[in-house]
Design a protein around this motif. Structure first.
Motif, mmCIF file in Angstrom:
data_model
loop_
_atom_site.group_PDB
_atom_site.id
_atom_site.type_symbol
_atom_site.label_atom_id
_atom_site.label_comp_id
_atom_site.label_asym_id
_atom_site.label_seq_id
_atom_site.Cartn_x
_atom_site.Cartn_y
_atom_site.Cartn_z
ATOM 1 N N THR A 91 0.830 -1.206 0.000
ATOM 2 C CA THR A 91 0.000 0.000 0.000
ATOM 3 C C THR A 91 0.862 1.252 0.000
ATOM 4 O O THR A 91 0.608 2.211 -0.754
ATOM 5 C CB THR A 91 -0.925 -0.003 1.225
ATOM 6 N N ASN A 92 1.881 1.258 0.817
ATOM 7 C CA ASN A 92 2.754 2.434 0.893
ATOM 8 C C ASN A 92 3.564 2.627 -0.391
ATOM 9 O O ASN A 92 3.954 3.748 -0.717
ATOM 10 C CB ASN A 92 3.701 2.313 2.083
ATOM 11 N N GLU A 93 3.809 1.557 -1.128
ATOM 12 C CA GLU A 93 4.579 1.660 -2.369
ATOM 13 C C GLU A 93 3.718 1.987 -3.575
ATOM 14 O O GLU A 93 4.236 2.224 -4.662
ATOM 15 C CB GLU A 93 5.322 0.340 -2.619
ATOM 16 N N ASN A 94 2.392 1.981 -3.399
ATOM 17 C CA ASN A 94 1.479 2.264 -4.500
ATOM 18 C C ASN A 94 1.085 3.732 -4.461
ATOM 19 O O ASN A 94 0.375 4.170 -3.556
ATOM 20 C CB ASN A 94 0.239 1.373 -4.363
ATOM 21 N N PRO A 95 1.493 4.547 -5.450
ATOM 22 C CA PRO A 95 1.199 5.988 -5.423
ATOM 23 C C PRO A 95 -0.272 6.305 -5.652
ATOM 24 O O PRO A 95 -0.703 7.433 -5.385
ATOM 25 C CB PRO A 95 2.057 6.531 -6.569
ATOM 26 N N GLU A 96 -1.055 5.335 -6.128
ATOM 27 C CA GLU A 96 -2.476 5.594 -6.382
ATOM 28 C C GLU A 96 -3.330 5.434 -5.128
ATOM 29 O O GLU A 96 -4.502 5.791 -5.136
ATOM 30 C CB GLU A 96 -2.979 4.646 -7.475
ATOM 31 N N ILE A 97 -2.770 4.862 -4.074
ATOM 32 C CA ILE A 97 -3.513 4.688 -2.824
ATOM 33 C C ILE A 97 -2.847 5.535 -1.749
ATOM 34 O O ILE A 97 -1.658 5.372 -1.466
ATOM 35 C CB ILE A 97 -3.532 3.210 -2.392
ATOM 36 N N LEU A 98 -3.597 6.459 -1.167
ATOM 37 C CA LEU A 98 -3.086 7.334 -0.096
ATOM 38 C C LEU A 98 -1.725 7.921 -0.472
ATOM 39 O O LEU A 98 -0.718 7.668 0.187
ATOM 40 C CB LEU A 98 -2.985 6.541 1.215
ATOM 41 N N PRO A 99 -1.677 8.739 -1.527
ATOM 42 C CA PRO A 99 -0.371 9.218 -2.027
ATOM 43 C C PRO A 99 0.413 10.055 -1.032
ATOM 44 O O PRO A 99 1.639 10.059 -1.056
ATOM 45 C CB PRO A 99 -0.761 10.027 -3.261
ATOM 46 N N ASN A 100 -0.256 10.773 -0.142
ATOM 47 C CA ASN A 100 0.441 11.645 0.797
ATOM 48 C C ASN A 100 0.407 11.136 2.229
ATOM 49 O O ASN A 100 0.717 11.876 3.163
ATOM 50 C CB ASN A 100 -0.171 13.056 0.752
ATOM 51 N N SER A 112 -4.256 -7.275 -5.831
ATOM 52 C CA SER A 112 -3.166 -7.545 -6.770
ATOM 53 C C SER A 112 -3.283 -8.918 -7.426
ATOM 54 O O SER A 112 -2.649 -9.172 -8.452
ATOM 55 C CB SER A 112 -1.818 -7.427 -6.054
ATOM 56 N N ALA A 113 -4.116 -9.822 -6.824
ATOM 57 C CA ALA A 113 -4.330 -11.141 -7.429
ATOM 58 C C ALA A 113 -5.490 -11.124 -8.411
ATOM 59 O O ALA A 113 -5.772 -12.135 -9.050
ATOM 60 C CB ALA A 113 -4.588 -12.186 -6.341
ATOM 61 N N GLY A 114 -6.157 -9.970 -8.536
ATOM 62 C CA GLY A 114 -7.264 -9.860 -9.468
ATOM 63 C C GLY A 114 -8.615 -10.170 -8.879
ATOM 64 O O GLY A 114 -9.621 -10.118 -9.594
ATOM 65 N N ASP A 115 -8.700 -10.491 -7.585
ATOM 66 C CA ASP A 115 -9.975 -10.783 -6.953
ATOM 67 C C ASP A 115 -10.674 -9.490 -6.558
ATOM 68 O O ASP A 115 -10.040 -8.553 -6.051
ATOM 69 C CB ASP A 115 -9.773 -11.655 -5.708
ATOM 70 N N VAL A 139 -6.392 -5.167 5.148
ATOM 71 C CA VAL A 139 -5.543 -3.972 5.153
ATOM 72 C C VAL A 139 -5.855 -3.098 3.945
ATOM 73 O O VAL A 139 -5.991 -1.873 4.037
ATOM 74 C CB VAL A 139 -4.063 -4.378 5.167
ATOM 75 N N TYR A 140 -5.976 -3.747 2.793
ATOM 76 C CA TYR A 140 -6.291 -2.995 1.582
ATOM 77 C C TYR A 140 -7.661 -2.339 1.669
ATOM 78 O O TYR A 140 -7.861 -1.221 1.169
ATOM 79 C CB TYR A 140 -6.234 -3.924 0.366
ATOM 80 N N ALA A 141 -8.634 -3.011 2.308
ATOM 81 C CA ALA A 141 -9.954 -2.420 2.457
ATOM 82 C C ALA A 141 -9.899 -1.148 3.287
ATOM 83 O O ALA A 141 -10.527 -0.139 2.956
ATOM 84 C CB ALA A 141 -10.903 -3.434 3.103
ATOM 85 N N VAL A 142 -9.097 -1.178 4.370
ATOM 86 C CA VAL A 142 -8.937 0.020 5.207
ATOM 87 C C VAL A 142 -8.252 1.136 4.428
ATOM 88 O O VAL A 142 -8.658 2.304 4.467
ATOM 89 C CB VAL A 142 -8.141 -0.329 6.481
ATOM 90 N N ALA A 143 -7.224 0.767 3.660
ATOM 91 C CA ALA A 143 -6.493 1.775 2.905
ATOM 92 C C ALA A 143 -7.377 2.431 1.856
ATOM 93 O O ALA A 143 -7.369 3.666 1.685
ATOM 94 C CB ALA A 143 -5.269 1.134 2.250
ATOM 95 N N HIS A 144 -8.155 1.615 1.152
ATOM 96 C CA HIS A 144 -9.054 2.188 0.140
ATOM 97 C C HIS A 144 -10.129 3.037 0.782
ATOM 98 O O HIS A 144 -10.530 4.067 0.229
ATOM 99 C CB HIS A 144 -9.677 1.058 -0.676
ATOM 100 N N ALA A 145 -10.640 2.612 1.940
ATOM 101 C CA ALA A 145 -11.654 3.410 2.621
ATOM 102 C C ALA A 145 -11.089 4.756 3.045
ATOM 103 O O ALA A 145 -11.749 5.797 2.918
ATOM 104 C CB ALA A 145 -12.179 2.645 3.826
ATOM 105 N N LEU A 146 -9.860 4.747 3.545
ATOM 106 C CA LEU A 146 -9.207 6.011 3.919
ATOM 107 C C LEU A 146 -9.006 6.902 2.699
ATOM 108 O O LEU A 146 -9.184 8.132 2.760
ATOM 109 C CB LEU A 146 -7.867 5.718 4.588
ATOM 110 N N ASN A 147 -8.633 6.294 1.598
ATOM 111 C CA ASN A 147 -8.402 7.060 0.377
ATOM 112 C C ASN A 147 -9.695 7.712 -0.112
ATOM 113 O O ASN A 147 -9.722 8.876 -0.495
ATOM 114 C CB ASN A 147 -7.832 6.130 -0.688
#
Length: 779
Positions: free
Chosen positions: A75-84, A374-377, A326-334
């Motif tokens: 998540t931290n390495e992906n600039p499209e999710i929570l960039p700042n 990232s697995a396409g699901d 974790v990804y669900a939380v990150a996307h929700a924050l974004n």
């Protein structure tokens, strides 16, 4: 115990295993990584700090921690999710303890750690009683019952270990000795390690480590794990097990991320050191302790070399869920961050601080998040905030050296139709070796074959039953029927009582031997009667014909002829006309015949009385009296028949109940009362004739017809008295046959008893056919 008011309550001991990684936002997590096993605390003195020597790691669960860390890293390495904004995490170990879980939760949410909103990832630890109360009724509604319901004790301290083995041995015997070949195993993830005690207990109790095979069905939170002491234990008991697992896919880069972990390269991971030592069976040098016993950990051991019960390089379903969480939380924050910027145009994006958000504000966005990992699901949640994901049905196939494979044999799709929610490829399942690859059956009782039904054994579960034959007239055409079904009226049960066979329509026909025989007898008697009538008419001037009223004699012969012929109305398929005619015609014709006999009997008595000097009976002599008797008695019977036809006439009917294998085509008599009324009146005439003839039987004439009438009416009455019980005990065409037989027999009795002696004199002894011979008195 406190002895003064100055006592204070200290908090729980420090949590030894944590994994903090501080960033802008922190995800809190509670993992189940190991368990402290120590002596019981009796609260009589302050307990000493827990020693690490009493700490037992479940190596396989370390992957759950890595899954969370890997998701945060991506998540931290992906600039499209929570960039700042950067995500961090802080993990605590629950130690499989409710108290420590509550403690870790308070630490994550209290001011002791960082003033922010967090996501909590915990193991499913609902207790077994709730499972029994919730799931057992649902199983019962689906026809599933229970051979046993046992509570597996949980190891709390080493002092309880021996007692646990004793209880475990009893539990083992109950499970292995039961008829149930399928055992649903529900528990926390740690419970599988208790299952692996079974081979050990079997060897200890019975001298063998090959217990009877069972099909173990395990819930989704359970994985194949081991204690350190079970490192070299056989995993054969798990072979062929089925479990539900959260659907997962291989994640790109996860294996490389796992391989990069080692104590020499990873800093800040408070879980890694104990995991490494116990998983690899080695010890890190400790300068404080000095020399140590055992293998020395170099920190570069290969995780891939660990047995599958300790650690897996591919991501398990449980870890996959943590990763997606974790990804669900990150996307929700974004999404929440984007929403706040959109609705606050005057605020600089860099000035927007997610750290100042309240935790509850994230709930709405988390429930509506949807993304592809990232697995396409696709990851999304339903209206209840539950993850929209199905389950895979996994078949555990154990190989040598404790290696095992998860073979996907089915799928649970909650979005599919109810009848297609579960799909299983039965041919892909590998069963426990004990079953010899045959389809395993798990039943309390063998199947009840068609022709039988189930009867529940008293005091036992409803799936334990006896098989009892179906009652007469009922069938069961399938296995394991709860009750036998009655065949419809037009069918009957076969001898095996497993099939309903159509009934054959039957009636007394001319084609069958019985009907043909009766018809032949009727025609034969009719010809004989016609021949006698012709013979009497030929010798009508002879004394024996003229005696006792010649006209009544002719009437009697004609009525007997008609009686024989009327039986033909009873043979053949019942029709409306034949049903109306046969009983009424029989009743009237027979009444005429019996009336004629009665008239002849009275004439004999009056003739004898009239021969006495001074008798007044001469005025009663003559045709008028006899004709009046015949006509009046016959009209009475005709009146009864007329009333019968007017009120409740006979009609063609179908009887489907009297005979099991037949549908009887019959004439319904309409009114049974009227039917027996006709017979009763005819019986009254017969009894009257018999009585008069009986008293006149000893008159002195050499040819006394009263004797012949007495004997004929005795035969007549005997036939019809025996008719009633025979008729009532017969069914179908045999009832008709009984009535025809009675008509032929009684009519034949009258014909033979009354007319045979006269016929004998006319043909063979004509010298006796004179007035002197017939009227002379016996000495």
């Amino acid at each position: 115990m406190c002895k003064s008011m100055k006592c204070r309550v200290n908090g729980p001991h420090h949590l030894h295993h944590t994994y903090p990684q501080s960033e802008d936002l922190i995800i809190g997590g509670i993992a189940s990584h190991g368990v402290f096993v120590s002596n019981l605390i009796d609260f009589t003195e302050e307990p000493s700090p827990v020693l690490l020597d009493d700490f037992v790691v479940v190596p396989k669960y370390y992957q759950h921690i890595l899954a969370l860390a890997f998701a945060v890293k991506e998540t931290n390495e992906n600039p499209e999710i929570l960039p700042n904004v950067t995500l961090g995490f802080h993990l605590y170990d629950s130690y499989f303890s409710a108290r420590q879980t509550y403690h870790a939760t308070m630490l994550l949410m209290s001011t002791l750690e960082r003033w922010v909103w967090i996501g909590v990832l915990i193991m499913d630890n609902d207790n077994g009683e709730r499972f029994v109360q919730t799931v057992v009724p649902l199983f019962s509604q689906s026809g599933i019952c229970f051979a046993l319901i046992e509570r597996l004790p949980v190891l709390v301290s080493f002092t309880e270990f021996n007692g646990l083995l004793v209880q475990g041995a009893k539990f083992h015997d109950k499970v292995m000795d039961s008829k149930a070949n399928v055992v649903v195993f529900y528990g926390e993830s740690l419970s599988v390690m208790y299952l692996r005690w079974f081979p050990y207990l079997s060897e200890k109790e019975h001298g063998t480590n090959i217990p009877r095979g069972k099909v173990w069905i395990m819930t989704a939170q359970m994985e194949l794990t081991s204690y350190i002491c079970q490192r070299n234990w056989d995993t054969e008991i798990i072979h062929g097990a089925l479990s539900f697992t959260i659907h997962s896919n291989e994640l790109p880069g996860f294996k490389q991320f796992v391989e990069s972990k080692s104590p020499s390269r990873t800093k800040g991971d408070g879980f890694l050191r104990d995991f490494w030592q116990q998983a690899f069976g080695c010890v890190f040098p400790d300068t404080a302790v000095g020399e140590v016993d055992g293998n020395i950990c170099i920190g570069e051991e290969e995780l891939e070399s660990l047995p599958g019960t300790f650690f897996e390089m591919s991501m398990t379903g449980h870890s996959y869920n943590i990763y997606n969480g974790v990804y669900a939380v990150a996307h929700a924050l974004n999404i929440m961050s984007s929403s706040r910027v959109k609705h606050s145009p005057m605020v600089d994006r860099e000035g927007l601080k997610l750290q100042n958000l309240q935790m509850w504000q994230l709930h709405y966005f988390l429930r509506h998040v949807s993304f592809n990992n990232s697995a396409g699901d696709k990851i999304s949640f339903d209206h209840n905030g539950e993850l929209l994901a199905g389950f895979d049905v996994i078949n555990w196939v154990v190989s040598s050296n404790q290696t095992f494979h998860r073979v996907k044999v089915g799928r649970v799709d909650p979005d599919g139709p109810p009848d297609q929610a579960l799909s299983i490829n039965e041919d892909a399942i590998t069963w426990n070796n004990w079953f010899n690859q045959a389809w395993p059956l798990s039943v309390c009782s063998e199947s009840c074959h068609p022709g039988t039904s189930k009867k529940v054994k008293e005091g036992e579960p409803f799936c334990c039953y006896d098989c009892i034959p179906c009652p007469k007239g009922k069938i069961s055409d399938q296995k394991d029927m709860n009750e036998c079904n009655k065949c419809t009226g037009e069918k009957y049960a076969n001898s095996k009582q497993d099939l309903c066979i159509p009934k054959a329509a039957t009636f007394l026909s001319y084609e069958e031997p019985l009907g043909l025989s009766l018809a032949s007898f009727a025609l034969s008697f009719s010809l004989i009667t016609a021949f006698m009538l012709g013979m009497f008419m030929k010798h009508h001037d002879t004394p024996i014909v003229k005696s006792n009223n010649r006209d009544v004699t002719y009437t009697l012969l004609i009525s007997l002829l008609l009686c024989f012929l009327c039986t033909l109305l009873f043979i053949g398929q019942p029709q409306k006309a034949t049903c109306l005619l046969r009983q009424t015609a029989f009743g009237i014709i027979f009444s005429v015949a019996v009336s004629c006999v009665l008239a002849k009997t009275i004439t004999v008595v009056l003739a004898f009385m009239a021969t006495k000097p001074g008798s007044r009976m001469r005025k009663w002599m003559g045709k008028r009296l006899t004709n009046s008797i015949v006509v009046s008695c016959s009209l009475n019977e005709a009146g009864i028949c007329a009333i019968w036809l007017a009120t409740s006439p006979p009609f063609p009917d179908v009887d489907i109940h009297s005979v099991t294998e037949e549908i009887i085509l019959e004439c319904n008599e309409g009114s049974v009362t009227m039917f027996y009324g006709v017979l009763g009146y005819m019986g009254f005439l017969a009894i009257a004739s018999f009585t008069v003839a009986f008293f006149a039987r000893k008159l002195p004439d050499s040819f006394n017809e009263a004797k012949l009438i007495t004997f004929s009416m005795l035969v007549f009455c005997s036939v019809w008295v025996s008719f009633v019980p025979s008729y009532l005990s017969s069914k179908g065409k045999y009832m008709v046959a009984v009535e025809i037989f009675s008509i032929l027999t009684s009519s034949g009795g009258l014909l033979s008893c009354i007319f045979s002696p006269k016929y004998y004199i006319i043909l063979l002894r004509p010298e006796l056919n004179n007035r002197e011979q017939l009227t002379r008195r016996k000495e």
